[in-house]
Design a protein around this motif. Structure first.
Motif, PDB file in Angstrom:
ATOM      1  N   GLN A 119       0.827  -1.205   0.000  1.00  0.00           N
ATOM      2  CA  GLN A 119       0.000   0.000   0.000  1.00  0.00           C
ATOM      3  C   GLN A 119       0.865   1.261   0.000  1.00  0.00           C
ATOM      4  O   GLN A 119       0.560   2.239  -0.693  1.00  0.00           O
ATOM      5  CB  GLN A 119      -0.918  -0.007   1.229  1.00  0.00           C
ATOM      6  N   GLU A 149       2.319   1.653  -3.454  1.00  0.00           N
ATOM      7  CA  GLU A 149       1.301   2.158  -4.379  1.00  0.00           C
ATOM      8  C   GLU A 149       1.079   3.650  -4.157  1.00  0.00           C
ATOM      9  O   GLU A 149       0.981   4.432  -5.110  1.00  0.00           O
ATOM     10  CB  GLU A 149      -0.011   1.391  -4.172  1.00  0.00           C
ATOM     11  N   CYS A 209       4.070   8.660   1.819  1.00  0.00           N
ATOM     12  CA  CYS A 209       4.323   7.226   1.620  1.00  0.00           C
ATOM     13  C   CYS A 209       5.794   6.974   1.309  1.00  0.00           C
ATOM     14  O   CYS A 209       6.404   6.039   1.837  1.00  0.00           O
ATOM     15  CB  CYS A 209       3.450   6.689   0.486  1.00  0.00           C
TER      16      CYS A 209
END
Length: 373
Positions: free
Chosen positions: A28, A31, A43
């Motif tokens: 995740q 991504e 992220c």
């Protein structure tokens, strides 16, 4: 991040609704990092932190540096002088063993801005270790001293680290610094903090080690800076450089000889000897001298009954022996040693830190061949 927790803690968190699936979590984050959105930078930097710090300190020291470099590359192109970008670039370079290049980047990071002193402190910490890995104790002391004077994160750890570095100097070098080594160690206990009523494990370790200097006839600590290097998993960085590893081995063997020739061994002698053997075994492992490394680790295990204070040495040595067996392809023995470290010992210094590493090591062994090639 929850997946890094030891299994017994993870089961409790899952009971109250949390889950820890590392593979899914990382997918995740990857991504999210690949998208061009507000979340992408968060992220990307979470993955950078995971690969350059979490995996090293709380894992087996096997961060995905190729991924870290790929994540950082677009931000380096866009913000080549950004302090955080420079910091992570230096960190990745250091983890690859290029300490000289990393040092220049940390220094560039410091000079890139003056507003965020906390980033300076991060660089000081890394530069302190950078010089320690190369046994440049005067330079390492300089950054340890800066941290003691400027940073408020953990005065106990900073003062202990500074004293540990000073312990590695010759008497003449120590005198030139003007520092009182014993006084520094005696300060540590009074600097200990409590968070939510609990002591910080690393501070507890530093306090316990520094108590030697409170006796009327203090017994000096043996290679304390190298012990702290191990605690922070620094040997996995030094191990990428055979020249630095050989140099550390020479230092350790000198201390080993001194202990063997000591005409009046103290009550700390067995503990000190076991520490030296464990660190010697680590150096030998990284130099590819596996049989000699195993002999050093085995000597620690055979001395378990004589250890009086540093009881952490035995479970940590079992863990290292497990990693050594894994490196040689004997996954059954590796699992056995690591499971022994996990189940047979408790209430020792840095227990939670070792359990994080054990959890990571056992996860890496899952799906491995069941027999020795």
């Amino acid at each position: 991040m929850l997946s890094l927790l030891p299994q017994r803690i993870l089961r409790l968190l899952e009971f109250i609704g949390f889950s820890g699936n590392r593979r899914f979590g990382l997918s995740q984050l990857r991504e999210g990092a690949s998208n061009h959105s507000l979340r992408s930078i968060l992220c990307a930097f979470t993955l950078l932190f995971y690969n350059t710090y979490v995996s090293l300190i709380l894992g087996t020291g096997e961060g995905n540096l190729a991924e870290a470099e790929a994540l950082l590359e677009p931000y380096q192109e866009k913000y080549p002088k950004g302090s955080i970008i420079l910091f992570y670039s230096a960190r990745i370079t250091s983890l690859r063993g290029n300490l000289e290049k990393a040092r220049a980047r940390y220094e560039e990071c410091i000079s890139s801005q003056q507003e965020w002193k906390q980033i300076h402190h991060l660089c000081y910490w890394e530069l302190m270790w950078n010089h320690s890995f190369q046994q440049e104790w005067q330079q390492a002391y300089r950054y340890a001293d800066l941290l003691c004077r400027e940073s408020r994160w953990s005065k106990a750890i900073y003062v202990y680290q500074k004293a540990a570095i000073l312990s590695m100097m010759s008497a003449e070098e120590l005198e030139r610094t003007g520092e009182d080594l014993g006084a520094l160690f005696r300060q540590v206990e009074g600097l200990k903090q409590r968070l939510a009523g609990k002591s910080i494990p690393m501070e507890k370790f530093a306090v316990r080690k520094s108590r030697r200097y409170k006796a009327s006839n203090p017994v000096p600590l043996v290679i304390p800076a190298l012990e702290m290097m191990y605690v922070w998993n620094g040997f996995s960085i030094v191990g990428k450089r055979a020249d630095l590893t050989e140099s550390l081995l020479v230092t350790i063997e000198k201390v080993e000889q001194q202990l063997q020739n000591d005409p009046n061994p103290t009550e700390y002698h067995p503990d000190d000897s076991c520490l030296v053997q464990m660190l010697k075994g680590l150096c030998l492992k990284y130099l590819g001298r596996f049989l000699q490394a195993e002999l050093c680790f085995s000597e620690v295990l055979s001395s378990e009954g004589r250890i009086r204070y540093d009881h952490y040495l035995v479970p940590f040595t079992l863990y290292e022996l497990g990693l050594l067996q894994k490196q040689q392809g004997d996954f059954i023995k590796a699992t056995t040693y690591i499971e022994r470290a996990k189940t047979n010992y408790k209430d020792y210094s840095m227990e939670s830190r070792l359990h994080f590493r054990i959890h990571a090591a056992l996860n890496s062994l899952k799906g491995s061949p069941v027999s020795t090639p």
